[in-house]
Design a protein around this motif. Structure first.
Motif, PDB file in Angstrom:
ATOM      1  N   ARG A   1       0.842  -1.207   0.000  1.00  0.00           N
ATOM      2  CA  ARG A   1       0.000   0.000   0.000  1.00  0.00           C
ATOM      3  C   ARG A   1       0.876   1.254   0.000  1.00  0.00           C
ATOM      4  O   ARG A   1       0.619   2.225  -0.714  1.00  0.00           O
ATOM      5  N   MET A   2       1.945   1.195   0.801  1.00  0.00           N
ATOM      6  CA  MET A   2       2.848   2.355   0.891  1.00  0.00           C
ATOM      7  C   MET A   2       3.530   2.631  -0.459  1.00  0.00           C
ATOM      8  O   MET A   2       3.648   3.782  -0.877  1.00  0.00           O
ATOM      9  N   LEU A   3       3.932   1.554  -1.144  1.00  0.00           N
ATOM     10  CA  LEU A   3       4.603   1.752  -2.449  1.00  0.00           C
ATOM     11  C   LEU A   3       3.685   2.441  -3.441  1.00  0.00           C
ATOM     12  O   LEU A   3       4.120   3.232  -4.270  1.00  0.00           O
ATOM     13  N   ARG A   4       2.389   2.135  -3.359  1.00  0.00           N
ATOM     14  CA  ARG A   4       1.442   2.730  -4.323  1.00  0.00           C
ATOM     15  C   ARG A   4       1.234   4.230  -4.093  1.00  0.00           C
ATOM     16  O   ARG A   4       0.590   4.881  -4.899  1.00  0.00           O
ATOM     17  N   PHE A   5       1.780   4.779  -2.991  1.00  0.00           N
ATOM     18  CA  PHE A   5       1.705   6.251  -2.811  1.00  0.00           C
ATOM     19  C   PHE A   5       2.413   6.936  -3.968  1.00  0.00           C
ATOM     20  O   PHE A   5       2.114   8.053  -4.339  1.00  0.00           O
ATOM     21  N   ASP A   6       3.457   6.261  -4.463  1.00  0.00           N
ATOM     22  CA  ASP A   6       4.322   6.868  -5.455  1.00  0.00           C
ATOM     23  C   ASP A   6       3.868   6.445  -6.847  1.00  0.00           C
ATOM     24  O   ASP A   6       3.868   5.250  -7.157  1.00  0.00           O
ATOM     25  N   PRO A   7       3.494   7.418  -7.725  1.00  0.00           N
ATOM     26  CA  PRO A   7       2.981   7.031  -9.050  1.00  0.00           C
ATOM     27  C   PRO A   7       3.937   6.108  -9.811  1.00  0.00           C
ATOM     28  O   PRO A   7       3.517   5.280 -10.600  1.00  0.00           O
ATOM     29  N   GLU A   8       5.223   6.259  -9.508  1.00  0.00           N
ATOM     30  CA  GLU A   8       6.213   5.446 -10.218  1.00  0.00           C
ATOM     31  C   GLU A   8       6.002   3.950  -9.991  1.00  0.00           C
ATOM     32  O   GLU A   8       6.301   3.124 -10.843  1.00  0.00           O
ATOM     33  N   TRP A   9       5.480   3.609  -8.816  1.00  0.00           N
ATOM     34  CA  TRP A   9       5.342   2.177  -8.479  1.00  0.00           C
ATOM     35  C   TRP A   9       3.900   1.691  -8.533  1.00  0.00           C
ATOM     36  O   TRP A   9       3.608   0.579  -8.112  1.00  0.00           O
ATOM     37  N   VAL A  10       3.019   2.526  -9.068  1.00  0.00           N
ATOM     38  CA  VAL A  10       1.603   2.124  -9.122  1.00  0.00           C
ATOM     39  C   VAL A  10       1.418   0.862  -9.969  1.00  0.00           C
ATOM     40  O   VAL A  10       0.642  -0.031  -9.637  1.00  0.00           O
ATOM     41  N   GLY A  11       2.162   0.760 -11.061  1.00  0.00           N
ATOM     42  CA  GLY A  11       1.973  -0.392 -11.955  1.00  0.00           C
ATOM     43  C   GLY A  11       2.877  -1.570 -11.637  1.00  0.00           C
ATOM     44  O   GLY A  11       2.812  -2.588 -12.321  1.00  0.00           O
TER      45      GLY A  11
END
Ligand SMILES: Nc1nc2c(ncn2[C@@H]2O[C@H](COP(=O)(O)OP(=O)(O)OP(=O)(O)O)[C@@H](O)[C@H]2O)c(=O)[nH]1
Length: 556
Positions: free
Chosen positions: A319-329
């Motif tokens: 969940r924390m990684l998805r804060f960053d648009p770079e790691w959304v995918g």
């Protein structure tokens, strides 16, 4: 894979297994002590939670190291203990429940864990044997033609080589040490693909040439194990394009970058060894607090992540990684010994993509990682690559040019940017149709891929216009390479409506490091391209303003 390498990997895995066994001895002893199985002491909440966590860890890792019986028993004991470990007033509940779970039989099983510290017969399920002679994506792929008619094979080789392939001809399948990326076989030369297995070229994609294009013929060749098909008369550019696609697919199917996050050092090392041995690139993260740095540096295709890592929880990290648009995918796959579907759905809703249930066999681990890396790469390609040629799209190529401009300025290195344009391409479409025009565009794309370095940027700038960035390259060297490409392009024979034809190429070139911005270098290269067109096309012209006196002449 060489014997030395096999022995090396097997030796390392054995060492890890021994390290796991030593730790498991301590773990089992601590479970026995925490549950008071020897001393007959009733455990408190802290002891119950500790024992539960240790059993959970053993359940998730023992199988990976070949201790399946220990893993299964730890899983079964863990399930019994879970309700008590999760209860806030666990010890009270235990008392109130009349010790239904921690009855003598249960405690006897806990003591019996020590006897299960013997590895099973099949210590590890080996991944599919991986040959390290796998398809090489060299700058100039080597291909082999197997045809009893050597003169015919050599004539095909001559037609294919301008497409950037190094072609070898053989009359019969025979052993070879060549790094062959694809094999072209005349129908009738083989009765089964397995005939090639003996010859160490079995991993290369196989394209059959058949006398006609009937359904039955295609079906029969597919049954033989063909990966591609061409019929007489051979359309060489179409054949070259299909070989190119097969080589790329094969290369991509086995490639990938995997970041593994697990706080269990033996397990982490085991996963890394197994995945690396299968040809994947791996980065290990044992301490989840270093995850963000590792992601930015390594830029993985997928992340394999344990669910419980001390104070950190996998789903929360996702969940924390998805804060960053770079790691959304970014694909995140949890490794968990928890088979509870509700729990798994919950974890996925936090930001994970899939689950692999621990213990994961080596074969499943490798397969799962490769399939997901392949998918991730395909998706990435869709976003950044032109669908006709597989080259970088306009915007991505421009971004690369801007990056390279900054880099070469910073380091004071020479770097070249070139714009390429097919000559009289409108006539090609008008005379031979759009489909043939597309083959010409693909032909040039493949030629560029084969002839330029892997570190060079190649993009499709517009319809029949391409952009190329050559880092760490002098203008003189760039001119020579691009002239050679122009020469080879002119040699490729395409099949048109009214017979064979060839297409030439014009190139305008500018020294990227001599301009204030990548945009200005592009304008300069465009000007040079315009001059080349005006001067008769088919060749390379440098931006005159930036030629040094001793360099090659600006117009070539
Ligand atoms: N087949 C095909 N044609 C394309 C594609 N993109 C652009 N074209 C065609 O490329 C042609 C470009 O023609 P022009 O810009 O007039 O230039 P040219 O005929 O190459 O002439 P010069 O550049 O002066 O040598 C047009 O006919 C476009 O339709 C494509 O993806 N496929």
């Amino acid at each position: 894979m060489s014997n030395d390498r096999l022995v090396d990997v097997a030796g390392k895995l054995d060492l890890l297994k021994e390290r796991f066994r030593e730790r498991a001895v301590t773990d089992v002893a601590s479970v026995v002590a925490d549950l008071g199985a020897d001393a007959g002491v009733e455990p408190g909440r802290e002891q119950l939670v500790n024992a539960y966590r240790t059993l959970h860890r053993l359940a998730g890792s023992a199988g990976t190291f070949g201790f399946q019986a220990l893993g299964n028993e730890a899983r079964s004991l863990e399930v019994h203990l879970k309700p008590f470990a999760e209860e806030q007033d666990a010890s009270q509940k235990l008392r109130a429940s009349g010790l239904t779970s921690l009855d003598p039989e249960f405690l006897e099983r806990v003591r019996g864990l020590a006897q299960l510290l013997v590895p099973g017969e099949s210590a590890r399920e080996a991944p599919e044997p991986v040959t390290h002679r796998e398809t090489v994506l060299s700058e100039q792929p080597e291909i082999m033609i197997i045809d009893p008619d050597l003169a015919r094979a050599e004539s095909l080789a001559t037609a294919l080589s301008p497409h950037g392939f190094i072609v070898h001809c053989r009359q019969v399948p025979e052993p070879t040490d060549l790094p062959v990326s694809a094999i072209i076989v005349r129908e009738g030369t083989l009765s089964a693909k397995s005939q090639l297995a003996k010859n160490a070229v079995d991993v290369a994609p196989l394209v059959f040439i058949a006398p006609d294009d009937s359904f039955d013929r295609r079906y029969a060749l597919a049954a033989l194990g063909a990966d591609g098909f061409a019929s007489e008369p051979v359309d060489v550019p179409a054949l070259a394009d299909s070989i190119e696609r097969l080589i790329n697919e094969r290369h991509e199917a086995g490639a990938g970058r995997v970041l593994v996050v697990d706080d269990d050092p033996e397990l982490l090392e085991h996963y890394a060894l197994v995945l690396e041995d299968s040809g994947l690139e791996v980065r290990c993260v044992g301490d989840p607090s270093t995850l963000l740095g590792a992601l930015s540096e390594f830029r993985p295709d997928i992340v394999l992540m344990d669910v419980q890592m001390g104070e950190y929880n996998g789903p929360t990290l996702a969940r924390m990684l998805r804060f960053d648009p770079e790691w959304v995918g970014l694909q995140i796959i949890f490794l968990s010994s928890d088979e509870d579907r509700e729990f798994q759905f919950g974890a996925l809703s936090e930001g994970g993509d899939d689950f692999l249930t621990k213990p994961v066999s080596d074969r499943i681990l490798v397969q799962a990682a490769k399939v997901r890396c392949y998918r991730a790469r395909q998706l990435d390609k869709l976003a950044s690559r032109d669908s006709l040629t597989g080259l970088l799209k306009h915007s991505v190529a421009l971004a690369e040019a801007v990056k390279e401009h900054a880099r070469c300025h910073r380091l004071g290195e020479p770097s070249v940017l070139a714009m390429l344009d097919l000559d009289h391409f409108k006539q090609v479409n008008d005379r031979h149709g759009h489909r043939v025009g597309d083959l010409v565009i693909k032909g040039l794309a493949n030629l560029l891929r084969h002839r330029l370095r892997k570190t060079d940027t190649i993009g499709r700038y517009g319809g029949e216009e391409f952009i190329v960035v050559l880092p760490d390259c002098s203008v003189g060297n760039a001119v020579r390479s691009l002239q050679e490409i122009c020469h080879q392009m002119a040699q490729i024979r395409f099949g048109g409506a009214s017979g064979e034809f060839s297409v030439t190429l014009s190139v305008g070139l500018a020294a990227l490091d001599r301009y204030d911005s990548a945009d200005k270098a592009i304008e300069a290269a465009d000007r040079a391209l315009y001059q080349r067109k005006a001067a008769g096309r088919n060749g390379v012209t440098c931006d005159a303003g930036h030629m040094e006196p001793d360099q090659d002449s600006p117009v070539l």
